[in-house]
Structures are given as structure tokens and as C-alpha cells.
Design an enzyme around this catalytic site. Sequence first.
Site, PDB file in Angstrom:
ATOM      1  N   GLY D  15       0.836  -1.200   0.000  1.00 41.36           N
ATOM      2  CA  GLY D  15       0.000   0.000   0.000  1.00 41.36           C
ATOM      3  C   GLY D  15       0.866   1.244   0.000  1.00 41.36           C
ATOM      4  NE  ARG D  76      -2.080  -5.175  -1.752  1.00 39.15           N
ATOM      5  CZ  ARG D  76      -1.646  -4.569  -0.645  1.00 39.15           C
ATOM      6  NH1 ARG D  76      -0.683  -5.098   0.068  1.00 39.15           N
ATOM      7  NH2 ARG D  76      -2.179  -3.430  -0.241  1.00 39.15           N
ATOM      8  CG  ASP D 107       4.749  -6.845   8.558  1.00 40.86           C
ATOM      9  OD1 ASP D 107       5.792  -6.243   8.900  1.00 40.86           O
ATOM     10  OD2 ASP D 107       3.944  -7.337   9.348  1.00 40.86           O
ATOM     11  CB  THR D 130       2.773   0.900   6.050  1.00 46.19           C
ATOM     12  OG1 THR D 130       1.465   0.771   6.623  1.00 46.19           O
ATOM     13  CG2 THR D 130       3.784   0.588   7.132  1.00 46.19           C
ATOM     14  CG  ASP D 132      -2.031   0.395   8.412  1.00 44.65           C
ATOM     15  OD1 ASP D 132      -2.835   1.344   8.413  1.00 44.65           O
ATOM     16  OD2 ASP D 132      -2.144  -0.592   7.660  1.00 44.65           O
ATOM     17  CG  ASP D 134       1.367  -2.501  10.170  1.00 48.73           C
ATOM     18  OD1 ASP D 134       2.244  -1.823   9.577  1.00 48.73           O
ATOM     19  OD2 ASP D 134       0.573  -3.230   9.565  1.00 48.73           O
ATOM     20  NE  ARG D 159     -15.523  16.797  18.449  1.00 48.09           N
ATOM     21  CZ  ARG D 159     -15.747  15.840  19.332  1.00 48.09           C
ATOM     22  NH1 ARG D 159     -16.959  15.677  19.853  1.00 48.09           N
ATOM     23  NH2 ARG D 159     -14.783  15.025  19.696  1.00 48.09           N
ATOM     24  NE  ARG D 176      -8.342  -4.462   6.239  1.00 48.08           N
ATOM     25  CZ  ARG D 176      -8.023  -4.294   4.949  1.00 48.08           C
ATOM     26  NH1 ARG D 176      -6.973  -4.897   4.447  1.00 48.08           N
ATOM     27  NH2 ARG D 176      -8.789  -3.573   4.158  1.00 48.08           N
ATOM     28  N   GLY D 190     -10.571  14.233  20.386  1.00 50.42           N
ATOM     29  CA  GLY D 190     -11.487  14.326  21.518  1.00 50.42           C
ATOM     30  C   GLY D 190     -12.609  13.295  21.452  1.00 50.42           C
ATOM     31  CB  ALA D 191     -12.751   9.888  20.025  1.00 50.10           C
ATOM     32  CD  GLU D 227      -9.151  -0.702   7.493  1.00 49.23           C
ATOM     33  OE1 GLU D 227      -9.463  -0.712   6.293  1.00 49.23           O
ATOM     34  OE2 GLU D 227      -7.969  -0.835   7.903  1.00 49.23           O
ATOM     35  NE  ARG D 261      -3.772   2.315   1.412  1.00 50.74           N
ATOM     36  CZ  ARG D 261      -3.116   1.734   2.420  1.00 50.74           C
ATOM     37  NH1 ARG D 261      -2.034   2.299   2.935  1.00 50.74           N
ATOM     38  NH2 ARG D 261      -3.545   0.601   2.920  1.00 50.74           N
TER      39      ARG D 261
END
Lengths: 328, 328, 328, 328
Positions: D15, D76, D107, D130, D132, D134, D159, D176, D190-191, D227, D261
Site C-alpha cells: 500500500g 502486489r 511487512d 505504511t 498503519d 504496524d 465534529r 486492520r 477528543g473522541a 478497521e 493514504r
Amino acid sequence: MSKTIKKIGVLTSGGDSPGMNAGIRSVVRTCAFHNIECVGIVQGYQGMIRGEFIPMDARSVKGIINKGGTILKTARSKDFRTKEGRQKAYENLKQEGVDALVVIGGDGSFTGAMIFSSEFDMPVMGIPGTIDNDIFGTTHTLGYDTALNTVVEVIDKIRDTASSHDRLFFIEVMGRDVGHIALNVGVAGGAEEILIPEENLGLDRLLESLHRSKNSGKSSSIVIVAEGDKIGKNVFELKDYVDEHMSEYEVRVSVLGHMQRGGSPSCFDRVLASRMGVKAVESLLEGKSNFMVGLLNDVMSLTPLDQAIKGQSKINLELLRVSDIMTT
Amino acid sequence: MSKTIKKIGVLTSGGDSPGMNAGIRSVVRTCAFHNIECVGIVQGYQGMIRGEFIPMDARSVKGIINKGGTILKTARSKDFRTKEGRQKAYENLKQEGVDALVVIGGDGSFTGAMIFSSEFDMPVMGIPGTIDNDIFGTTHTLGYDTALNTVVEVIDKIRDTASSHDRLFFIEVMGRDVGHIALNVGVAGGAEEILIPEENLGLDRLLESLHRSKNSGKSSSIVIVAEGDKIGKNVFELKDYVDEHMSEYEVRVSVLGHMQRGGSPSCFDRVLASRMGVKAVESLLEGKSNFMVGLLNDVMSLTPLDQAIKGQSKINLELLRVSDIMTT
Amino acid sequence: MSKTIKKIGVLTSGGDSPGMNAGIRSVVRTCAFHNIECVGIVQGYQGMIRGEFIPMDARSVKGIINKGGTILKTARSKDFRTKEGRQKAYENLKQEGVDALVVIGGDGSFTGAMIFSSEFDMPVMGIPGTIDNDIFGTTHTLGYDTALNTVVEVIDKIRDTASSHDRLFFIEVMGRDVGHIALNVGVAGGAEEILIPEENLGLDRLLESLHRSKNSGKSSSIVIVAEGDKIGKNVFELKDYVDEHMSEYEVRVSVLGHMQRGGSPSCFDRVLASRMGVKAVESLLEGKSNFMVGLLNDVMSLTPLDQAIKGQSKINLELLRVSDIMTT
Amino acid sequence: MSKTIKKIGVLTSGGDSPGMNAGIRSVVRTCAFHNIECVGIVQGYQGMIRGEFIPMDARSVKGIINKGGTILKTARSKDFRTKEGRQKAYENLKQEGVDALVVIGGDGSFTGAMIFSSEFDMPVMGIPGTIDNDIFGTTHTLGYDTALNTVVEVIDKIRDTASSHDRLFFIEVMGRDVGHIALNVGVAGGAEEILIPEENLGLDRLLESLHRSKNSGKSSSIVIVAEGDKIGKNVFELKDYVDEHMSEYEVRVSVLGHMQRGGSPSCFDRVLASRMGVKAVESLLEGKSNFMVGLLNDVMSLTPLDQAIKGQSKINLELLRVSDIMTT
């Protein structure tokens, strides 16, 4: 002859749009300038019925010209559709001493205002506040210009990832009845096709267009879809349909949704709101009622509310042609 | 009767503005749509004299609609003011096979185009590209709307620090001859005063206004100053003058400068550029010459270049009044 | 053993920075979470001396996390430098029932806090709030990340016009004593050279570098100049110097100034402010005093205030090398 | 001893993320700085197999540092998962004279690189790209900081409309497997609640939390949903569930999707990309292979690729607690 106006009530109603706060500020300050009082009515007609009023002086609207949303809040009011609701609202206004109303909202809000004004002796002026630009009697509604920029910035971001992956994106934008947003952001975002409520491109021609685009050497594409488009499939079904009929593209969907309503208003919307607030209040002070303030040929003008409601906001057909030429 | 046009040259000239790239893209794609050739001319008239041409097809302008600046570059050309320079330019165009020109720029660029077109047999169309909006025959020049938003966003930022410190800021914005930018960003930015070339407020009235503002409970203020304002002092002298005559404020200055020219064009400017490019090319193809494409009453229209140059772009006096009311 | 803390005062002091409001919000909400009272002190130490306190509960800081500036305002206080001033401030705090202080500000503010805390029995915690990132004991001060993004966006805009005109720009950014902003925005903005207080490039090497850049085929260039750079000329003199010694470039200057302090804080600054506020209040509740909260190795940590003041925030020399390599 | 490296190939894979272009630029310029050749490989491993190489010199990456997406494109590659595919890729690299690879991706891309490097004699270095975040071995991946700001700006817009209408919004953001984005934008936006893959809040506690929020006087709320959250319902089902069990709120959903993205990289991501590119190339030149470049404690560091793949990027639990305190 109209009675002297000493206190004006201002409310926002229907879906919120950027510039509503700038409009409230303008109404409040124009009242202050003319030495009349102003009260804000909370949550539109619902607050009128509940009697929720906030006295507003020039300082109370400080620092809101650049804020999205509406400090007076907005809501749809079922009760205001009943005679009893409107009666209660009128009594509250009388008790509060409100002599006239400025209603910032869309079609539905104006219909309510017209009925109310015909039933009771209460002058009203409308300010068109909606991102959809679907109101007759003004080339621009409050929030429309801001929403266009918001959407275009998002399309630019999606374009980054679309072209990195050679993908086709269907991007759904607001517009149930009119394609103004779709048409403009489609041209500005370099979209391959633009699907609007006013026109049914048809699935065949959509596929054709996507094939032509692919063949012309474009590796990624964006199709803008107005909520109310007439092609007969929602945006996710469109994706499935194209997936089935074209193997050339990886297809993705993005539904922009409510973010389109928010954000700090553009320069244009702030100036428009300021002009409209002045015109609305001063028109009331001149004894006028039942008009909507609008921008026509870059000049502040008045359109009778019933015409504003019944009339149709037409898209610029020239833009459809420009879009076609740009996707050469 | 005009000869058939087979190849159009496009150039950007004078100060750059956001939307010029979108304009180039539109000219190129409209040419492609009508199956005529298009060449880009590098650095305006200077590149015409040097013979620097780039063939441009539909794909060559991919991905530029949202880019600031101009991929064709721009420059002021002394040589083009000489007959020799223009002669050389004409010869280069002939050799390249260019039949007509689209010039994207301002007053000076149009003057050059008119002289050139009168001396040689070369149809020209102008597209007004400048952030100053100082061109007669169009309500909006390319880049103007974007510049307004750029400036308003900066004012919002300065407002943050101004009100945190209870300061007075003089903010200088572009506008040597006209106050369009100053007037609009002043209203949109909630400025206390707006100093424009069209009006000399006078130092006494400025002080008065600032005193009144302070007394009304405002703790910070912003004054927008157009480069060409007539108050007789530059923005730094203004600061010193107010420092001397008002102890109530800490005064600061911000000169926005060249950042006002850059940035990704707004939706409005991208759409305007796309429309103008189509109109310019198609007008040439219809045999017209020596016009400027403009937006009048939201419709594409043509103004003879000599009128565009001689006419005056007038500020909206209504806005001055709106500004006064808003600072109540 | 420390006394029990029942009420905490929070103030912002020195130059404002984005994230201060998010910091105030965090202090207020952490107090509410631990069931202790919180008061805002207006205009920093000045408000302490004047006794200007605002009770703050969890709802009072609603909607400020994304606002630039500081709702508590800030000022530099001469009076607080006198023993009498501080005595008065202490008496006001006692009368208000304030048991401990959180000071959001920079070096100067922390020095005041330390002196105050040593003279009177008042625990204090510092939160570093300044865009300059010139504080020892934290890798990031509140507002620094936001300012970097603000400046980079402006550089991108200036780059548009610089490359359209093939110009050289000197852009002055904040940083009297340290070059953090200059160094990072220089790398991120693709600057040809970066002039910082920590290093004196020298005029000869600057010219050399600009010549090399020109010869390598670059047509435009940007040089970032920190306010406190040591090259011996201010940014306008630099322009004149280069104008004199290089005819290859048209040179322009842009001084970014106060806009760098404003704007909605970045995600990073909002999260940092939230973390710092929690850490500051909870550290006070644990009986700690005279520390500054900081981010070290991505973890909240405490640095004694005197070390924070005396220590030096060092620039990342690796970045200078990265910048050199990037301008290959 | 490692052989001398004369030509490095660079590719982006997986991605796309903002900062990939800045990373490519840095790799290319670091090669130029060390006088070695560089080729770009189009569409990741797919382009390696097709043999699509682009020679890149210092000027070829001009003007891309601030562009989203990746000029080298990404895809990919199924073929690269086969031995035949990798064999073909290796032959193409040999023919092109490529001695070493820099792989910008996540990854999956690193796993491919590791296998490839073990099968053939080809040194590889990874740069984590990425949104994410991650990846183990770096506190920040390329694009993560930009994505955080993108999402926070959208939350701010939502908001505006949420509080105008007193609505509850479920906003789905990327993530994910890890909740980094959700957690940070939740705190910054502020969630009221943040639902992440690492934790299953449970439907009962979600309702409890929303009730508590309503009772505490908040009229609108935002819940951030990663997600991959584990609550057992997707974001639309969540809406339905809350609709059923709470009449107090009008509930709306917004799925941010691919826009996350895109966009121009933040200052942080541009600087990070520049540093990582230098480190990756110079590590290869030092004879290292099979490492991922990362940012650990603000310093460039190397983590063996297999550890980067197997290790787990852990969320900051402190942030969960900060979020709880902030929603007091």
C-alpha cells in the site's frame, strides 16, 4: 406600513453548512449597528417552540466567523409542522419581544418560514445555507464554495493513491437532487466521468468511457458520483458492475459523507455570509418580508420565498461540455 | 476571413498565479479535442524570442491541474518591448508553424500581445491570470480566489497569536493598484480596518477607529493593508506611528509577500481555468482575435484586449460598508 | 511529606504556541478526573498578580483541543520580576485556595516558576510550550511540530512561485537561539542551504553553494535562514549581498513572522499536550514539584526545572549532513 | 567481505503512503552523493519481473519531496511469490547491473525481500513505508504522521456537523491489526471512545460509556473505530446496535477509507524519509544487508528484517489511559 422592528430573532435550520456562523455573526452585528436587539434561537424551529432564546450582542459572536457548523445548532422540527407547534412558537416569540426573523437554511426551512409568516404577523427573511447549492434565486448558497474545496482536496488525496496503484475510484459526493458539487469537483478533480441526477449517462456509456480512458493511456481514473445520480445503481453496486465488466481496473469506492458539511468557511463563504446578513436585516428594517437574500450577478438581491422554493437551481451545462473536453 | 488554425501556442507571462497550470492544461486538451496541435512556449515572450517550444499533447498536462505555479515558467521580457525582439519572436513562431496564441497573464502581457498581433498576422486570445484581480472584463482572474483563501488562512493563524497576546497587527497583502484582496480578506478575517489604494482613510481616522475598537472591549485587532494603500506610510511606518500615538496596544507587523502567489488552486480557480481555456481556444477556432476571455455574470464572455487593458477593475463599495458594519 | 492538593492553578506564559489550549484542557480534565478543583489564571503571571482567576470544570474546556493560541491568554510580566509582585501573586493564590501550579511556557516562564516556588510554599510543574523547541529535557515542545508543518506548507507555496520565475528566495523562520525549525523545514522543503545560529556557514561558502547549485542545473533555490543565524547579515542584507555578487539569480526575501505561532495544532501536538497535562497534574498529586514534564524516548519524563533552564537543546547534527546530501 | 556496490535499485511495494516519494528522492540523491548509479523499479516486485527499470539521477527526483503517492508506483505481485518469478527478477537485475536493493514498503514487502536476498546474492535494505505504523523496529513508519494529521482534520470537520446536530458519529479509520491511528486520532480528536484491535471494549461498556457521556452534558459524541476492532460488529452494525439501544442520539457513520493514504507528507515524514534513505544506502555501502532502517529514540537504527517482520508493534497503553481521563 410595517411596524417598527425592535428585536430580530435569528436561527439556523436544516443541514448545517460552513458559513452559517459567519451569517449569524453578520445578522447580530447588523442589528447592533442599527441599534436593534437580536436574539439567537437554539436548534431552529424546535427552539422557537421550546422558547430557547439567547440574547446576542456584537461581542457574543466574536471569533466565530471562521468556525464551521452553527453555534445556534440546528435540527429538523416535526412539531413545527403542526399548527399547535407554530402557535406555541409564535407565543414564545411575542413574549420574548421578537418582531422579525432571519432564517438561515434550505428549502424546507424556507417553507416553514413562509407558512409561519402567513399565519402570524411576523416578517421573515431567508438566507440560503446549504452546501448543495440547490436553491433558486442565488448563484451560491452559504457553504457551497467551502464544500467544493473540501471535496477537491479529498479527491487530490485519493488521486495520489489511485495513480500509485493504477486504480479506478468511484467517489460519492453530496447532491440528492442537483449535481452542482459533483459537476464542479469533477472538473476540478480531473474526473473521467461525472454522474449527476440531472442526466442518466447509462451503464453502457460509462463502460465505454472507462474503456476509452484506459486505451488512451491513462492508468488510473476517478468517477464522481452524486448521491442522487440516476444510473440506477448505488456506488457499491457500480463498483461490482464495473468489476464484472472490466478486468482492466482494480476498482475502489469512497463515500465522502458528512465531512463535506464541516470545516472553516472559505473566504468567499465568509464574505457572502457577511453580505447576506446585512442585506437580510436591512431588508427587514425597510419593511420587506418573505424574501430570500441571494447573490445574482455578484450583487445582493431578493427573491420571494415562494419562488425560491418552487424554482429550480439549474446546473451549468457548459461545465458538462468542459468536462468532456478535459477528458480528451 | 481568417485562415485555418492548425497549431496554437500557449504561454504564461507576468507574475505567476495559482490556476495557470490548470489553464495550460485546458488549452492543451481543447486543442487535442479539436485535433489541432499545441506547443508550450517557455518563459513567456522571452521563450518566444529564444524559440523555446515544447510540443504538448493531452497526456503531457496530466497531473498539473492541482499544481501551483506554471510548468511553462514565466518571465518579464525586455526584448519583447523592442521591434527586433518581436520580429524574432514572429519568425520563430512561423518556423514552428504556430498559427495563433493564447496568452495567460495580466495587463502587461496583454499589451504585449496586442502590439504583437497588430504588427504581425497572428491571432491572440488572453486569459487573465493574476492574483490581484485587477483586470477589467472579468469578475475573477485566475488565482484570485485561491489567493484569498491563502491569505485568510494566514490571517486566522495570526489572529490566534494576536488575541493570545492582546496585540494589534498590521498585515500587508498584495494589491499595488486595487484593493480587491485587502477588502475581501479584511471582511473574511474580521479586520478592524482595511487600507486600500482606492481610498485614503487618513491617519486620524485610523487612530480613531482603533481607539473605538479598544473602547468597545476588543483586546486585539487586525488591520489589513494593501501594498498600494494611500495612507502615506508603509506598513512599518504605520506601526511606528501607532506605537507613538497609542499606548494601549502592542503593535506587530506581518508582510505576507510571495506566498500569496503559490499553492494548489481552489476548486473555483480550477473550474474557471478549465472554462477559460476552452473558450480561448474555441474563440480562436471561430476566427476571433484580440479578445480576453472573462467571467461576467457567471458566463464566459469576451472583452476586446484594448478595453481589458484600459478599463478599470472597480472594487465592490458595498463591501466597505459591510466591513464597517461588521466592526460594530 | 507534601500537603494534600485540592486546587490547581494553570496558566500560559511567554510566546503562545499551538497546543497550549490542548494542554490547558488536559490539565483541567485531569483535575476533574481526580476530583480536584482547577482554576485558569488569565495572562500568565500578570493575572496572578491581578488576581484574575477563572474556575474551570471539564465542560469549560470543550471544543478547544483544536484551537490555536491560548484561551487563558499570555503576557510577559515585569511585575512578577519584583519581590512585591510575586508576594501579591502568592496572596491571591492563597485567597483563591490554589495549592499548586502548572505553568505552560518556555525558559523565562520556568525561571519565574522556580523563583516563585522557592520563595513561597507552592508546588509547580512546567509544561514546555513554545514553537522553538529550545528547551532541554524534551525532544518536542508543544507547538513545535505544528509550526514545522505551517512553515513547510508556506515553503511549498513559495517554491511554486520561485520555480515559475527561476528565483532565489531567502526565507526567514523563527529561531533566535536554536536552529531546530530551520534545520527541519530546510530538509523538508528541499532548501539549498540552511543558516542556523549553531553554525556560521560564512558568506563565501554560501555563494559557493549557490553557484554550485546553479551550475548543477537548478533554476531556482530556497535558502532557509533562522532569525538568530550567525552569518552576520539579516535576511535583507543577505539578499543585497547576493544580488551584488551573483547576477545569475533574481533574489527575493520572505519573512514568515508571527503566522508561525498560530494555527490548529497537529495530531502530534494535541496528543503530546494531552499526555503532558496528565503527567503534570498527576506528578503534583504524587507530591512532586519543580519539574518540567517532557517527552524523552517517546516516554513522559520529568526533568528538574533548573536543569531544563540551564541545559541546552541541541540540534541533530545528522540532519545537517542529510541536508548536504539531499542538495547533491 | 561484500563486493563493491555500483548500482542500487529502489522500489516501492504494498500500500502506498505519503513520504514514499521523499524516500525515493533520498535514496536517489544519496546514491548520487556517493557517485553510484541508481535505478527506479516500476510497480515494485512486479516491475522487477517485467524488467521495468528507470535510470534516476539527482535531478530526476526534483519536486517530488512534497508529493503524495509514489512516482515508481506500487503493486502486489503474485508472481514474486513463485521461485520462477524471483528467478526472472534476479536475471533482470543482473542484466541491469543492479548490485543491491532498497525496498520501501511494509511487512509483506520485507518478507519478499528477505526470501529474495536469501535465494540470490543480492543485498537488501528495507524502509518502512505504511500509514498503519504496524512495523516492529521503528517508532514511526513513513506516512504514519501524515495520515494522523489527515484523519484529525477530517474528524474536526465531522465534529462541526456532529455538534451542530447533536449527533453521535462512528468514524472508521485504517488499522486492520493495530490501533495506532485510532488511538492517536481518538485522543487528538477528543473522541468519546476508541475501538482498537488490541482491546475488546464490549458492547455493554460502549453503551455505558455513551450513556455516561450523554449524562455528563455532552450533546454530541465521536467514537473512533479501527478497521480491525474486536467488538464483533462492523461500523454500520455498530450504528444499528446503538440506534436500537439508545434513543438519545441520532447516530451517523463515516468510513474514511483511501483518502487516508494520500496527501502531501508532513514535515516529520519528509525529514524521516530523507534520513531513512541516507541510512539505507549508506548501510548497503558499508556492506550491510537484510536490515530495516528505523527510528528508535529519535536515532536512525537498523533492525534485522526477520525481527522487523516477526516482532510486534505495540500500542502505547498510556494513551488509552489519557483518552479515558480526557473524556471525564
